[in-house]
Enzyme design. Structure first.
Site, short mmCIF file in Angstrom:
data_model
loop_
_atom_site.label_atom_id
_atom_site.label_comp_id
_atom_site.label_asym_id
_atom_site.label_seq_id
_atom_site.Cartn_x
_atom_site.Cartn_y
_atom_site.Cartn_z
NE ARG A 88 43.58 37.73 41.20
CZ ARG A 88 43.78 39.00 40.93
NH1 ARG A 88 44.99 39.45 40.70
NH2 ARG A 88 42.77 39.85 40.90
NE ARG A 160 39.83 47.98 40.37
CZ ARG A 160 40.63 46.99 40.75
NH1 ARG A 160 41.81 47.26 41.28
NH2 ARG A 160 40.27 45.74 40.62
NE ARG A 171 37.51 42.79 41.82
CZ ARG A 171 37.84 43.89 42.50
NH1 ARG A 171 36.93 44.79 42.80
NH2 ARG A 171 39.06 44.06 42.91
P1 AMP Z 1 43.48 43.46 40.57
O1 AMP Z 1 43.87 44.90 40.42
O2 AMP Z 1 44.63 42.58 40.94
O3 AMP Z 1 42.28 43.27 41.45
O4 AMP Z 1 43.04 42.98 39.10
C1 AMP Z 1 41.96 43.57 38.40
C2 AMP Z 1 41.44 42.59 37.35
O5 AMP Z 1 42.49 42.28 36.42
C3 AMP Z 1 41.02 41.25 37.92
O6 AMP Z 1 39.69 41.29 38.36
C4 AMP Z 1 41.21 40.34 36.72
O7 AMP Z 1 40.13 40.48 35.79
C5 AMP Z 1 42.45 40.91 36.06
N1 AMP Z 1 43.68 40.25 36.59
C6 AMP Z 1 44.67 40.83 37.33
N2 AMP Z 1 45.64 39.95 37.61
C7 AMP Z 1 45.26 38.77 37.06
C8 AMP Z 1 45.82 37.47 37.02
N3 AMP Z 1 46.99 37.18 37.63
N4 AMP Z 1 45.15 36.50 36.32
C9 AMP Z 1 44.00 36.78 35.70
N5 AMP Z 1 43.39 37.97 35.72
C10 AMP Z 1 44.01 38.97 36.39
#
Ligand code: AMP
Length: 212
Positions: A88, A160, A171
């Site tokens: 990220r 979610r 987000r």
């Molecule tokens: P996602 O499913 O990729 O949208 O991730 C859901 C949540 O998990 C995000 O909003 C972050 O809080 C956390 N998250 C997922 N991947 C990362 C990452 N690479 N670095 C930090 N937080 C993450």
């Protein structure tokens, strides 16, 4: 082959990653899925991650990087993987580059799925996930045959917490791929940008073509 999928929340990274993994056999590694699994199982890591996830913020780098490095150290990731939701930021990207370099590997492709902000807000609001198998649906773009029920396994569909509209805006603001991250892969000569505002199938085809 090691691939990263980049794009803002709602660009379709998760859905496309599932499709590409099925079509190409690449291992799908999603840090978001790993955190959600930990939250579900109420592990220490899950409790910590939930504090950030519930606010639509990123989990701290040291926690996320440690979890990811442990995952890619397992035998099933020896030959390659497709990373969805990681990195990220540049700190995470460099940690991944360094870990791959120690085994003589590198990121071969970085695929950036681009979508306009208004479209992202509409999309994130309509997203549903199967509680049993994790398949993703969208009210408008990819609805299940029966509302609330997974086509694949009959499991219950849920939304979610971080797909609620107020959290969606946070987000988007906090989790767009930063310019430096995109530059990182552009400078490495591996970046390909894919227009994500087309049908699911068209985007999948474009991604698979970019992987050739
Ligand atoms: P996602 O499913 O990729 O949208 O991730 C859901 C949540 O998990 C995000 O909003 C972050 O809080 C956390 N998250 C997922 N991947 C990362 C990452 N690479 N670095 C930090 N937080 C993450």
């Amino acid at each position: 082959m090691f691939v990263v999928l980049l794009g803002p929340p709602g660009a379709g990274k998760g859905t496309q990653a599932q499709r590409i993994a099925a079509a190409s056999g690449l291992l799908h590694v999603s840090t978001g899925d790993m955190f959600r699994e930990n939250v579900k199982n109420q592990t220490g890591l899950g409790r910590l991650a939930a504090e950030y996830m519930d606010r639509g913020e990123l989990v701290p780098d040291e926690v996320t990087i440690k979890m990811l490095l442990e995952r890619i150290g397992r035998p099933d990731a020896a030959e390659g993987a497709m990373f969805d939701g990681f990195p990220r930021n540049v700190v995470q990207a460099v940690a991944l580059d360094e870990a791959l370099a120690t085994r003589g590997a590198r990121i071969d492709k970085a695929l950036l799925i681009s979508v306009a902000d208004e479209e992202l807000i509409a999309r994130l609001g309509g997203r549903w996930i199967c509680r049993s198998c994790g398949r993703l649906y969208h009210e408008r773009n990819d609805p299940p045959k029966r509302p609330g029920v997974c086509d694949a396994c009959g499991g219950e569909l849920y939304q979610r917490d971080d797909d609620r509209p107020d959290v969606v805006r946070t987000r988007l603001e906090k989790q767009k791929p930063p310019a430096g991250l995109i530059e990182h892969y552009r400078n490495a000569g591996v970046l390909r940008e894919i227009d994500g505002q087309r049908s699911l199938d068209e985007v999948t085809s474009a991604l698979l073509e970019a992987l050739q």
